[in-house]
Design a protein around this motif. Sequence first.
Motif, PDB file in Angstrom:
ATOM      1  N   ASN A  17       0.880  -0.759   0.184  1.00  0.00           N
ATOM      2  CA  ASN A  17       0.501   0.449  -0.408  1.00  0.00           C
ATOM      3  C   ASN A  17       0.527   1.255  -0.112  1.00  0.00           C
ATOM      4  O   ASN A  17       1.706   1.192   0.947  1.00  0.00           O
ATOM      5  CB  ASN A  17      -0.955   0.363   1.584  1.00  0.00           C
ATOM      6  CG  ASN A  17      -2.040   1.027   1.465  1.00  0.00           C
ATOM      7  OD1 ASN A  17      -2.405   1.652  -0.207  1.00  0.00           O
ATOM      8  ND2 ASN A  17      -2.850   1.677   1.995  1.00  0.00           N
ATOM      9  N   GLY A  18       0.357   1.911  -0.876  1.00  0.00           N
ATOM     10  CA  GLY A  18       1.555   3.687  -0.738  1.00  0.00           C
ATOM     11  C   GLY A  18       2.867   3.111  -1.306  1.00  0.00           C
ATOM     12  O   GLY A  18       3.572   3.770  -0.721  1.00  0.00           O
ATOM     13  N   GLY A  19       3.237   2.270  -1.619  1.00  0.00           N
ATOM     14  CA  GLY A  19       4.634   1.810  -2.443  1.00  0.00           C
ATOM     15  C   GLY A  19       5.255   0.525  -1.091  1.00  0.00           C
ATOM     16  O   GLY A  19       6.812   0.949  -1.335  1.00  0.00           O
ATOM     17  N   LYS A  20       4.911   0.726  -0.273  1.00  0.00           N
ATOM     18  CA  LYS A  20       4.903   0.067   1.228  1.00  0.00           C
ATOM     19  C   LYS A  20       4.870  -1.083   1.315  1.00  0.00           C
ATOM     20  O   LYS A  20       3.350  -1.969   1.032  1.00  0.00           O
ATOM     21  CB  LYS A  20       4.728   0.741   2.723  1.00  0.00           C
ATOM     22  CG  LYS A  20       4.945   2.590   2.426  1.00  0.00           C
ATOM     23  CD  LYS A  20       4.892   2.581   3.688  1.00  0.00           C
ATOM     24  CE  LYS A  20       5.927   2.040   5.280  1.00  0.00           C
ATOM     25  NZ  LYS A  20       5.423   3.455   6.087  1.00  0.00           N
ATOM     26  N   ALA A  21       6.054  -1.962   1.634  1.00  0.00           N
ATOM     27  CA  ALA A  21       5.696  -3.540   1.878  1.00  0.00           C
ATOM     28  C   ALA A  21       4.437  -3.579   3.188  1.00  0.00           C
ATOM     29  O   ALA A  21       4.955  -3.294   3.981  1.00  0.00           O
ATOM     30  CB  ALA A  21       6.286  -4.810   1.923  1.00  0.00           C
ATOM     31  N   VAL A  22       3.490  -4.352   3.001  1.00  0.00           N
ATOM     32  CA  VAL A  22       2.298  -4.279   4.275  1.00  0.00           C
ATOM     33  C   VAL A  22       2.340  -5.917   4.751  1.00  0.00           C
ATOM     34  O   VAL A  22       2.563  -6.816   3.814  1.00  0.00           O
ATOM     35  CB  VAL A  22       0.767  -4.395   3.830  1.00  0.00           C
ATOM     36  CG1 VAL A  22      -0.130  -4.972   5.013  1.00  0.00           C
ATOM     37  CG2 VAL A  22       1.114  -3.155   3.045  1.00  0.00           C
ATOM     38  N   ARG A  23       3.051  -6.249   6.363  1.00  0.00           N
ATOM     39  CA  ARG A  23       2.194  -7.275   6.679  1.00  0.00           C
ATOM     40  C   ARG A  23       1.524  -8.204   7.282  1.00  0.00           C
ATOM     41  O   ARG A  23       1.444  -9.342   7.381  1.00  0.00           O
ATOM     42  CB  ARG A  23       3.713  -8.382   7.463  1.00  0.00           C
ATOM     43  CG  ARG A  23       4.129  -7.146   9.010  1.00  0.00           C
ATOM     44  CD  ARG A  23       5.322  -7.253   9.468  1.00  0.00           C
ATOM     45  NE  ARG A  23       5.346  -6.336  10.919  1.00  0.00           N
ATOM     46  CZ  ARG A  23       5.112  -7.065  11.585  1.00  0.00           C
ATOM     47  NH1 ARG A  23       4.433  -8.361  11.733  1.00  0.00           N
ATOM     48  NH2 ARG A  23       4.849  -5.664  12.323  1.00  0.00           N
ATOM     49  N   GLY A  24       0.578  -7.131   7.588  1.00  0.00           N
ATOM     50  CA  GLY A  24      -0.600  -7.328   8.025  1.00  0.00           C
ATOM     51  C   GLY A  24      -1.428  -5.989   8.812  1.00  0.00           C
ATOM     52  O   GLY A  24      -0.884  -5.211   8.378  1.00  0.00           O
ATOM     53  N   LEU A  25      -2.482  -5.992   9.160  1.00  0.00           N
ATOM     54  CA  LEU A  25      -2.899  -4.782   9.123  1.00  0.00           C
ATOM     55  C   LEU A  25      -4.279  -5.685  10.790  1.00  0.00           C
ATOM     56  O   LEU A  25      -4.310  -6.581  11.045  1.00  0.00           O
ATOM     57  CB  LEU A  25      -3.476  -4.598   8.485  1.00  0.00           C
ATOM     58  CG  LEU A  25      -4.967  -4.755   8.239  1.00  0.00           C
ATOM     59  CD1 LEU A  25      -6.706  -5.030   8.353  1.00  0.00           C
ATOM     60  CD2 LEU A  25      -4.952  -4.114   6.289  1.00  0.00           C
ATOM     61  N   ALA A  26      -4.697  -4.904  11.048  1.00  0.00           N
ATOM     62  CA  ALA A  26      -5.522  -4.320  12.971  1.00  0.00           C
ATOM     63  C   ALA A  26      -6.916  -3.790  12.140  1.00  0.00           C
ATOM     64  O   ALA A  26      -6.318  -2.408  12.000  1.00  0.00           O
ATOM     65  CB  ALA A  26      -5.084  -4.325  13.342  1.00  0.00           C
ATOM     66  N   TYR A  27      -7.815  -4.323  12.852  1.00  0.00           N
ATOM     67  CA  TYR A  27      -9.309  -3.586  11.977  1.00  0.00           C
ATOM     68  C   TYR A  27      -9.781  -2.682  13.924  1.00  0.00           C
ATOM     69  O   TYR A  27      -9.645  -3.895  14.296  1.00  0.00           O
ATOM     70  CB  TYR A  27      -9.967  -3.754  10.862  1.00  0.00           C
ATOM     71  CG  TYR A  27     -10.060  -4.268  10.096  1.00  0.00           C
ATOM     72  CD1 TYR A  27     -10.390  -2.539   9.476  1.00  0.00           C
ATOM     73  CD2 TYR A  27      -9.686  -4.844   9.423  1.00  0.00           C
ATOM     74  CE1 TYR A  27      -9.934  -2.292   8.151  1.00  0.00           C
ATOM     75  CE2 TYR A  27      -9.437  -4.951   7.617  1.00  0.00           C
ATOM     76  CZ  TYR A  27      -9.432  -3.958   7.476  1.00  0.00           C
ATOM     77  OH  TYR A  27      -9.497  -3.667   5.759  1.00  0.00           O
ATOM     78  N   GLN A  28      -9.427  -1.876  14.091  1.00  0.00           N
ATOM     79  CA  GLN A  28     -10.184  -1.448  15.163  1.00  0.00           C
ATOM     80  C   GLN A  28     -11.942  -0.663  15.184  1.00  0.00           C
ATOM     81  O   GLN A  28     -11.550  -0.066  13.944  1.00  0.00           O
ATOM     82  CB  GLN A  28      -9.457  -0.322  16.164  1.00  0.00           C
ATOM     83  CG  GLN A  28      -8.438  -1.312  16.152  1.00  0.00           C
ATOM     84  CD  GLN A  28      -7.625  -0.281  17.640  1.00  0.00           C
ATOM     85  OE1 GLN A  28      -7.937   0.726  18.483  1.00  0.00           O
ATOM     86  NE2 GLN A  28      -6.656  -0.746  17.761  1.00  0.00           N
ATOM     87  N   SER A  29     -12.614  -1.011  15.887  1.00  0.00           N
ATOM     88  CA  SER A  29     -13.937  -0.541  15.520  1.00  0.00           C
ATOM     89  C   SER A  29     -14.846   0.363  16.985  1.00  0.00           C
ATOM     90  O   SER A  29     -14.867  -0.444  17.568  1.00  0.00           O
ATOM     91  CB  SER A  29     -15.409  -0.918  14.738  1.00  0.00           C
ATOM     92  OG  SER A  29     -16.126  -0.423  15.040  1.00  0.00           O
ATOM     93  N   TYR A  30     -15.862   0.637  17.083  1.00  0.00           N
ATOM     94  CA  TYR A  30     -16.711   0.990  17.720  1.00  0.00           C
ATOM     95  C   TYR A  30     -17.776   0.517  17.767  1.00  0.00           C
ATOM     96  O   TYR A  30     -19.381   0.932  16.862  1.00  0.00           O
ATOM     97  CB  TYR A  30     -16.711   3.077  17.735  1.00  0.00           C
ATOM     98  CG  TYR A  30     -17.363   3.350  19.397  1.00  0.00           C
ATOM     99  CD1 TYR A  30     -18.116   2.122  20.041  1.00  0.00           C
ATOM    100  CD2 TYR A  30     -18.320   4.366  18.827  1.00  0.00           C
ATOM    101  CE1 TYR A  30     -19.528   2.248  20.739  1.00  0.00           C
ATOM    102  CE2 TYR A  30     -19.670   4.740  19.456  1.00  0.00           C
ATOM    103  CZ  TYR A  30     -20.171   3.984  20.687  1.00  0.00           C
ATOM    104  OH  TYR A  30     -21.260   4.650  22.096  1.00  0.00           O
ATOM    105  N   ALA A  31     -17.947  -1.076  18.263  1.00  0.00           N
ATOM    106  CA  ALA A  31     -18.714  -2.082  17.581  1.00  0.00           C
ATOM    107  C   ALA A  31     -20.731  -1.046  17.322  1.00  0.00           C
ATOM    108  O   ALA A  31     -20.995  -1.584  16.646  1.00  0.00           O
ATOM    109  CB  ALA A  31     -18.654  -3.604  18.158  1.00  0.00           C
TER     110      ALA A  31
END
Length: 141
Positions: A37-51
Amino acid sequence: MFRLSEIAIDTAALRAQLARADAGACVTFEGWVRDRNGGKAVRGLAYQSYAELAEREGRRIVEEARERFAIAAALCVHRVGELAVGELAVWVGVSAGHRDAAFAACRYIIDEVKRRVPIWKNERYADGASGWLHPDDTPVA
């Protein structure tokens, strides 16, 4: 109609819920965690939410789609928590009498979910850094 999930999304079970005798079309959208994403290698992510707010707004969006388009059924599930590259992050499915309505409603739902539902994404990069992203996937300055 809309829900958050901390576990993998069962697309077959969701698709089965869309089956209707009056539906001649089914359109689905799957959003996956990508490795760049945006030229950067991504190894994972986390989603957070106000459920509570996220689920209320998500249900509102699906209901709006039902009112705006001639559809039989619509569902949306969005993951929260830690996700690896390649995992399914969001799923939208719509059934309708005709394909035009199904495509339009599916697009409406995913676009509005990305725009309005309070779900925040923190990408983890291969270089060890991480960054919060706006819904359009641009880094937060």
